[in-house]
Structures are given as C-alpha cells and as structure tokens.
Design a protein around this motif. Structure first.
Motif, PDB file in Angstrom:
ATOM      1  N   GLU A   1      -2.382   3.185   3.662  1.00  0.00           N
ATOM      2  CA  GLU A   1      -3.448   3.566   2.728  1.00  0.00           C
ATOM      3  C   GLU A   1      -3.230   2.923   1.366  1.00  0.00           C
ATOM      4  N   PHE A   2      -1.985   2.886   0.908  1.00  0.00           N
ATOM      5  CA  PHE A   2      -1.661   2.270  -0.384  1.00  0.00           C
ATOM      6  C   PHE A   2      -1.984   0.779  -0.360  1.00  0.00           C
ATOM      7  N   CYS A   3      -1.584   0.106   0.729  1.00  0.00           N
ATOM      8  CA  CYS A   3      -1.842  -1.336   0.847  1.00  0.00           C
ATOM      9  C   CYS A   3      -3.344  -1.622   0.883  1.00  0.00           C
ATOM     10  N   LYS A   4      -4.092  -0.781   1.579  1.00  0.00           N
ATOM     11  CA  LYS A   4      -5.551  -0.955   1.615  1.00  0.00           C
ATOM     12  C   LYS A   4      -6.156  -0.759   0.231  1.00  0.00           C
ATOM     13  N   LYS A   5      -5.716   0.280  -0.453  1.00  0.00           N
ATOM     14  CA  LYS A   5      -6.280   0.621  -1.755  1.00  0.00           C
ATOM     15  C   LYS A   5      -6.077  -0.489  -2.772  1.00  0.00           C
ATOM     16  N   TYR A   6      -4.913  -1.130  -2.729  1.00  0.00           N
ATOM     17  CA  TYR A   6      -4.579  -2.128  -3.745  1.00  0.00           C
ATOM     18  C   TYR A   6      -4.582  -3.557  -3.202  1.00  0.00           C
TER      19      TYR A   6
ATOM     20  N   ALA B   1       4.093  -5.440   6.297  1.00  0.00           N
ATOM     21  CA  ALA B   1       3.574  -5.472   4.936  1.00  0.00           C
ATOM     22  C   ALA B   1       4.452  -6.356   4.073  1.00  0.00           C
ATOM     23  N   ASP B   2       3.937  -6.728   2.924  1.00  0.00           N
ATOM     24  CA  ASP B   2       4.707  -7.474   1.930  1.00  0.00           C
ATOM     25  C   ASP B   2       5.250  -6.458   0.933  1.00  0.00           C
ATOM     26  N   TYR B   3       6.502  -6.042   1.122  1.00  0.00           N
ATOM     27  CA  TYR B   3       7.062  -4.986   0.287  1.00  0.00           C
ATOM     28  C   TYR B   3       7.359  -5.459  -1.136  1.00  0.00           C
ATOM     29  N   LYS B   4       7.497  -6.751  -1.344  1.00  0.00           N
ATOM     30  CA  LYS B   4       7.620  -7.238  -2.725  1.00  0.00           C
ATOM     31  C   LYS B   4       6.312  -6.994  -3.478  1.00  0.00           C
ATOM     32  N   GLN B   5       5.190  -7.223  -2.807  1.00  0.00           N
ATOM     33  CA  GLN B   5       3.897  -6.927  -3.426  1.00  0.00           C
ATOM     34  C   GLN B   5       3.747  -5.436  -3.697  1.00  0.00           C
ATOM     35  N   VAL B   6       4.215  -4.623  -2.764  1.00  0.00           N
ATOM     36  CA  VAL B   6       4.169  -3.172  -2.956  1.00  0.00           C
ATOM     37  C   VAL B   6       4.943  -2.796  -4.217  1.00  0.00           C
ATOM     38  N   CYS B   7       6.146  -3.360  -4.371  1.00  0.00           N
ATOM     39  CA  CYS B   7       6.973  -3.070  -5.550  1.00  0.00           C
ATOM     40  C   CYS B   7       6.288  -3.523  -6.837  1.00  0.00           C
ATOM     41  N   GLN B   8       5.670  -4.679  -6.790  1.00  0.00           N
ATOM     42  CA  GLN B   8       4.968  -5.174  -7.977  1.00  0.00           C
ATOM     43  C   GLN B   8       3.854  -4.209  -8.383  1.00  0.00           C
ATOM     44  N   LYS B   9       3.164  -3.646  -7.402  1.00  0.00           N
ATOM     45  CA  LYS B   9       2.086  -2.689  -7.702  1.00  0.00           C
ATOM     46  C   LYS B   9       2.661  -1.378  -8.235  1.00  0.00           C
ATOM     47  N   TYR B  10       3.757  -0.890  -7.628  1.00  0.00           N
ATOM     48  CA  TYR B  10       4.413   0.304  -8.165  1.00  0.00           C
ATOM     49  C   TYR B  10       4.760   0.086  -9.642  1.00  0.00           C
ATOM     50  N   ALA B  11       5.354  -1.077  -9.933  1.00  0.00           N
ATOM     51  CA  ALA B  11       5.772  -1.383 -11.307  1.00  0.00           C
ATOM     52  C   ALA B  11       4.564  -1.466 -12.242  1.00  0.00           C
ATOM     53  N   GLU B  12       3.512  -2.086 -11.770  1.00  0.00           N
ATOM     54  CA  GLU B  12       2.300  -2.221 -12.584  1.00  0.00           C
ATOM     55  C   GLU B  12       1.702  -0.856 -12.911  1.00  0.00           C
ATOM     56  N   LEU B  13       1.627   0.024 -11.910  1.00  0.00           N
ATOM     57  CA  LEU B  13       1.068   1.360 -12.134  1.00  0.00           C
ATOM     58  C   LEU B  13       1.955   2.163 -13.085  1.00  0.00           C
TER      59      LEU B  13
ATOM     60  N   ASN C   1      22.002   7.511   0.285  1.00  0.00           N
ATOM     61  CA  ASN C   1      21.737   6.777   1.527  1.00  0.00           C
ATOM     62  C   ASN C   1      20.233   6.667   1.754  1.00  0.00           C
ATOM     63  N   ALA C   2      19.734   5.436   1.677  1.00  0.00           N
ATOM     64  CA  ALA C   2      18.307   5.205   1.928  1.00  0.00           C
ATOM     65  C   ALA C   2      18.113   3.841   2.571  1.00  0.00           C
ATOM     66  N   PRO C   3      18.658   3.658   3.790  1.00  0.00           N
ATOM     67  CA  PRO C   3      18.405   2.414   4.520  1.00  0.00           C
ATOM     68  C   PRO C   3      17.065   2.510   5.237  1.00  0.00           C
ATOM     69  N   SER C   4      16.779   1.590   6.137  1.00  0.00           N
ATOM     70  CA  SER C   4      15.543   1.646   6.919  1.00  0.00           C
ATOM     71  C   SER C   4      15.424   3.017   7.588  1.00  0.00           C
ATOM     72  N   PRO C   5      14.260   3.664   7.525  1.00  0.00           N
ATOM     73  CA  PRO C   5      12.940   3.168   7.121  1.00  0.00           C
ATOM     74  C   PRO C   5      12.554   3.552   5.692  1.00  0.00           C
ATOM     75  N   ALA C   6      13.422   3.267   4.725  1.00  0.00           N
ATOM     76  CA  ALA C   6      13.159   3.696   3.354  1.00  0.00           C
ATOM     77  C   ALA C   6      11.936   3.003   2.753  1.00  0.00           C
ATOM     78  N   ALA C   7      11.727   1.726   3.070  1.00  0.00           N
ATOM     79  CA  ALA C   7      10.562   1.040   2.508  1.00  0.00           C
ATOM     80  C   ALA C   7       9.268   1.686   3.002  1.00  0.00           C
ATOM     81  N   THR C   8       9.189   1.918   4.312  1.00  0.00           N
ATOM     82  CA  THR C   8       8.037   2.615   4.879  1.00  0.00           C
ATOM     83  C   THR C   8       7.844   3.967   4.215  1.00  0.00           C
TER      84      THR C   8
END
Length: 395
Positions: free
Chosen positions: A75-80, A145-157, A372-379
C-alpha cells in the motif's frame, strides 16, 4: 535539545522516525547515521523481497509484523509510486524427503493466515516452466520492491514534518543524566530526552554504550549472490525457493527476480570476519576476536557443522554453488552465473548457541534498543516502527 534521537539510518530507524513525526508533530526528532548515505548496509544490500510471513513461528513478532507488513508495504509503495511488483513465489520440494517439510510449511502458512495453495509439479511448471520438483506451494502475496526508494520516502516524509537527519555522524559515547542523555559523536555532542537504537550490525555495541547488557551478541553472516546473465533471465519468472531445512537458520539458495529485471541466485551464508565485511577478504580484528571468543558461536557451529561446511564449500566453489541451484533449475550452468554484490546479515546469537529467531526489542528508561531485526525487517518496517512508537506512548 531533541525529544527523540534515532541511531541508525536504515529502514527501521527511518520508519520509526517517520512514525514518531506523525504521532508527535511538535517534538524535535533527529536521525543520525554514521555513513555518508542512508540505507547503506543491510537495507541497501538485501534481496528486495516483500515477504508473506509463511516461514515464521505463529504468534511471533515476525509472523505478525510480516503478515501485516506485506500488505502495508504494498500500500505504501502504491501510494508513493515506489517501484514494486506483487509477483508471487513458489516453494518447491525437489526430493521425497522434503515432502513432509513442505506439508509442515503449508500448515504454518495457514496458521499465519497467509494466502497459499498446494500445487502439483505440473502446476509449478505452468508458473515456472524450468523448475524440476515433486510438489510445491504457491504464495501469491510475495512481492519485490526497491527498499532504497522506500527509505528515501520515509526520510522525505520525516523531513517534511520537521525532522532532521545527520549523516557521517557516529556515536562514540553516551552519558546519562536524570532527564536527558548526551550523545558524544565524531561531530560534537547531541542532547536528547529519548534514544532509539536502530544501529543494525552494531546494535549490541550501541546498547552497551547506553549501559544495557544485551541478551545476545550480533554475529555477522555474509550472504553471497550470483546473478543470471541477461540472456538466461528467461529461466525465472517470479521467485523460486527450496523447502528450508527446519533445523538450519537460513532459507537455502533460491532465485529472486529483482525490481530492475535482473535475477539473483543465492544467498550462500557464511560467517563474516568483519561486521561490514562484504568481501571474502574483509577482516576486522575486533569483530573477528569477539566472535571467536564467544561461547555461543562455537555451540552454534557444532550444532550446524555439516550445513556450515556446505556453505563454506559453496562460497569457494562456483561449481558447488551451481549444483545447489540445479536442484531447482537443472538447466542452469556455471557459465550462466555472474558474481554480484553481497549482503551482511546482523544475526543476534545467545550465549547458549541459540539464534534469536524473532525480532528483539529491549526497552529501557528513556531508550529502546532494537537488537535483532534481520529479514523480514524490511517488509515489516512500517509495523515495527508503529510498535516501537506504541511502546513509547504506553510509557
């Protein structure tokens, strides 16, 4: 004076900071990152998979956050308008002795409310024509997904809400007072009321700086990958996973379609001699000696000696790596594989040799430590961020 300071500019730190800025719009929020860019380590080197939650122990944080995160991340990826694709995946049994483990995995997926279906070898072939197997599970909700893009959006917000980010800023010491904490960094002092430690590969060390004795030590495991050369990408349509060995903490080598169209094969999982050791020759004496003198590591190594030897063999033998991949797709040849970047997983290990198999978040007065936050931490990053902020609100 800051109200909240987050140590670590990876996907968990940024998600937490963004959520704080939404819940506490008038508070001063700062993210500090020791590297020159965000998402530099685990987040920037992972496989980009949006996991479904099928693998994790029912009732665990991983199961809960991943199941919810699979939906909220899409949903986040769709929204942004962030690059992503819900392509699905298949998990396949290639030997008779894997059939029961496949059944057990299916039962776990059902317990975790994951939309899955058992499929025959012929049905697998309709999805992935080049796979050889006896039976499979189809998981439609898995994506990339492109998690670097996700991080950039988190930072921007975060920044749009008034939050700050400082790069090239490393915490060297933490001094506590009654109401505040002073972070001594390589770029001066930072005074804050509350610390959130999301330092990933160094989370246990940051906890110690804050006078916390973490219940586990971070042991780094390097995940080594190849990618299929472009003319062989047709061999993989989605994501193809083997049935994981239930007694081994890693999922086994698999094929992952990436968001840029490439296909990665791996990872091989081997001990890294440096916490940020992305190459076989990387070495750090402090990191190495900490692992070698840690009783928990030797207990783990003894328990998984056979599998560990196989991982080491695959690390140094492309032929052995190729044979593992041929269990899934027999057509893959050694010449089809090109070495690509590795990642390093920060795995928390207890003194008794048991891996911490769930997210480990340790609260303290005026601090929270994500150990401890390995996979699936990005998801799960949006859900973990919400859970951390909820803990702060509850206190």
């Amino acid at each position: 004076m800051y109200d909240f300071t987050i140590i670590g500019g990876g996907i968990i730190g940024l998600s937490t900071a963004m959520t704080l800025s939404q819940n506490y719009p008038h508070k001063k929020i700062l993210v500090i990152e020791k590297e020159p860019q965000l998402a530099f380590h685990q987040t920037g080197n992972n496989s980009g998979v949006i996991h479904s939650g099928i693998y994790y122990k029912p009732g665990s944080f991983k199961a809960k956050f991943c199941r919810q995160g699979c939906q909220s991340m899409v949903e986040f990826c769709k929204k942004y308008d962030i690059a992503h694709e819900v392509c699905g995946k298949v998990i396949v049994a290639t030997e008779e002795n894997q059939i029961q483990a496949l059944e057990n995995l299916y039962d776990r997926g059902i317990a975790n409310n994951v939309e899955i279906e058992k499929i025959t070898a012929e049905e697998v072939k309709k999805i992935e024509p080049h796979v050889r197997c006896l039976a499979g599970i189809r998981v439609r909700s898995t994506g990339i997904a492109d998690y670097k893009q996700v991080c950039q959006k988190y930072a921007e917000l975060l920044q749009n809400a008034g939050g700050e980010i400082r790069l090239n800023t490393k915490v060297e010491k933490i001094n506590k007072t009654n109401e505040t904490q002073i972070l001594e960094t390589n770029r001066g002092e930072i005074e804050t009321r509350f610390i959130i430690n999301c330092a990933g590969l160094h989370s246990d060390r940051v906890a110690k700086l804050n006078d916390i004795d973490p219940p586990a030590k971070i042991v780094p495991f390097r995940g080594e990958y190849y990618e299929l050369k472009p003319e062989k990408r047709y061999l993989v349509k989605t994501l193809i996973y083997p049935v994981p060995n239930p007694s081994f903490p890693f999922l086994g080598v698999h094929f992952t379609k990436m968001i840029d169209g490439s296909v990665h094969a791996g990872p091989n999982a081997v001990l890294s001699f440096k916490r940020e050791g992305y190459n076989k020759t990387d070495f750090d004496w402090r990191d190495f000696s900490e692992v070698m003198t840690y009783p928990g590591f030797w207990k783990l190594a003894a328990k998984h000696a056979d599998e560990g030897i196989k991982e080491i063999l695959r690390s140094f033998s492309k032929a052995a790596f190729t044979r593992s991949l041929q269990q899934l797709i027999p057509e893959v040849q050694e010449d089809d594989l090109i070495p690509t970047h590795a990642g390093v997983r920060a795995q928390a290990l207890k003194n008794d040799g048991k891996l911490v198999d769930d997210f480990l978040i340790v609260p303290d007065k005026n601090a929270i430590h994500v150990i401890n936050a390995p996979s699936p931490a990005a998801t799960s990053s949006l859900e973990i961020g919400k859970a951390i902020v909820a803990q702060i609100s509850a206190n």
